[in-house]
Design an enzyme around this catalytic site. Structure first.
Site, PDB file in Angstrom:
ATOM      1  CG  ASP A   1      -1.817  -1.155   1.355  1.00  0.00           C
ATOM      2  OD1 ASP A   1      -1.343  -2.279   1.165  1.00  0.00           O
ATOM      3  OD2 ASP A   1      -2.995  -0.937   1.639  1.00  0.00           O
ATOM      4  CB  THR A   2       3.656   2.266   2.236  1.00  0.00           C
ATOM      5  OG1 THR A   2       2.910   2.065   3.437  1.00  0.00           O
ATOM      6  CG2 THR A   2       4.553   3.476   2.388  1.00  0.00           C
TER       7      THR A   2
END
Length: 407
Positions: free
Chosen positions: A202-203
């Site tokens: 996600d990051t």
């Protein structure tokens, strides 16, 4: 970045269309107990509240319990539910595979525990459907978010996001909330560049999107911690730190094609307003004052530190020069809303002109003080603050004229 403002096209779909507009992926590993209630609740919510055709994809990350059988039963029961079986673990791997295989123009995912209130789902994907935004994330850290979780998880989450801001210059507020969406056309360009297959996925995706000039929409969510969460906090934290280091090196060394991504995907600058339109003088004054206070404090600190070894006049010159450059950059961005490199050199030259006038005022004030009164440090600072106030007013007039000049 493109030269002209070109918003994304809205998703072309109407209620009753045959193909799914939204594909919600639920990545799972050994979730035979929670999977059924989660998918049925999600399906009921989408049926009642989502006005377009949808699909739910269960992405099974090599489960070794009864999860695959539960997933197949759900697919047989609910026609909008599909199953994707992977032979290796990894949430990022599951999302990459499910999103890459989906024909839907908007892709989303959420955790199987449904910690996030589903009322936020339509606000999450609506800006992507309309073309307003490129990615959307749920955030538990907004002021209007309502969150129920333990102190340890709260501290870890906030600490992680602060670390991202410091190490990777992230501007999004919550990288770890399991509630995100992306336009499929954007995903097709970004996913091949995302290397992580686990929780850092996600990051990494969000950082690449931000650096590519994409718009990330944030939705405050109501979120209740799952007490039965199976996430290994220590192992996940170590993997995230390794991911930050790897991604940071790639950004520093230029290993990622960010310039090409920005040219291909980034949103162009807004058209300039007509020169005769006023630009919010009260707000500009407030922001200029805030920048001015910070600059004055920095100036006084630098002057005091340099006063001993250099003397009053050289210390004044050094402190004023350093803070003048920073002041111009801050006012350019924060006060007058000017971004990009266009006319940046001219703006800084005009800022240096204001610096020269400020130097004349402050140096002249010091000279008069030393010629008429025995010098003392408190009196010097008082005179310098007064002179700086006059120089600040002059700086505002000069910078405002410079920033609003339209060639």
């Amino acid at each position: 970045m493109t030269d002209t403002y070109a918003p994304r096209a809205a998703v072309q779909a109407r209620p009753g269309a045959g193909s799914a507009v939204l594909d919600v992926v639920v990545p799972v590993y050994n979730e035979e107990a929670d999977l059924g209630p989660c998918v049925r609740r999600l399906h009921a919510h989408l049926t009642a509240h989502f006005p377009y055709p949808f699909r739910i994809t269960v992405a099974d990350n090599a489960s070794v319990d009864g999860t695959p059988a539960v997933a197949r039963a759900l697919a047989d029961e609910l026609p909008e539910v599909g199953v994707l079986r992977l032979n290796e673990k990894g949430r990022g791997r599951a999302l990459r595979a499910a999103w890459a295989a989906s024909p839907a123009p908007v892709l989303a995912y959420m955790d199987v525990d449904l910690s996030t209130d589903l009322a936020a789902l339509l606000p999450l994907v609506a800006p992507l459907l309309s073309g307003h935004s490129d990615l959307a994330i749920g955030t538990r850290l907004a002021r209007t978010s309502r969150v129920v979780r333990g102190t340890k998880r709260e501290v870890i989450s906030r600490g992680y996001n602060l670390l991202l801001r410091g190490a990777l210059a992230a501007r999004f507020s919550d990288a770890q909330c399991g509630f995100k969406a992306i336009r499929a056309d954007v995903a097709a360009e970004l996913l091949p560049l995302v290397r992580d297959t686990g929780w850092f996925f996600d990051t990494e995706l969000l950082v690449l999107a931000q650096r590519a000039g994409l718009r990330i929409h944030e939705v405050p969510v109501d979120w209740v911690d799952d007490p039965d969460s199976r996430v290994d906090i220590v192992a996940t934290a170590l993997a995230d730190l390794r991911g930050i280091g790897r991604l940071g090196r790639a950004l520093v060394t230029g290993a990622l094609p960010l310039a090409q991504l920005r040219a291909q995907l980034g949103r162009g600058p807004l058209p300039a307003p007509p020169a005769q339109v006023p630009t919010g003088l009260p707000r500009q004054l407030a922001r200029f004052a805030a920048v001015g206070v910070a600059s004055t404090l920095a100036y006084l600190l630098l002057f005091v530190l340099a006063r001993g070894p250099l003397g009053a006049q050289p210390a004044n010159l050094l402190a004023l020069l350093l803070t003048a450059v920073a002041n111009t950059a801050a006012n350019r961005r924060l006060t007058f809303g000017v971004t990009g490199r266009r006319h940046a050199g001219r703006h800084h030259l005009q800022g240096l002109l204001a610096f020269a006038l400020g130097l004349a005022l402050t140096s002249g004030s010091l000279a008069v003080l030393h010629a008429t009164t025995p010098p003392s440090r408190p009196l010097e600072l008082t005179v310098l603050v007064t002179a700086n106030l006059a120089a600040t007013a002059l700086r505002f007039l000069l910078l405002r004229l410079a920033m609003h000049h339209r060639p």
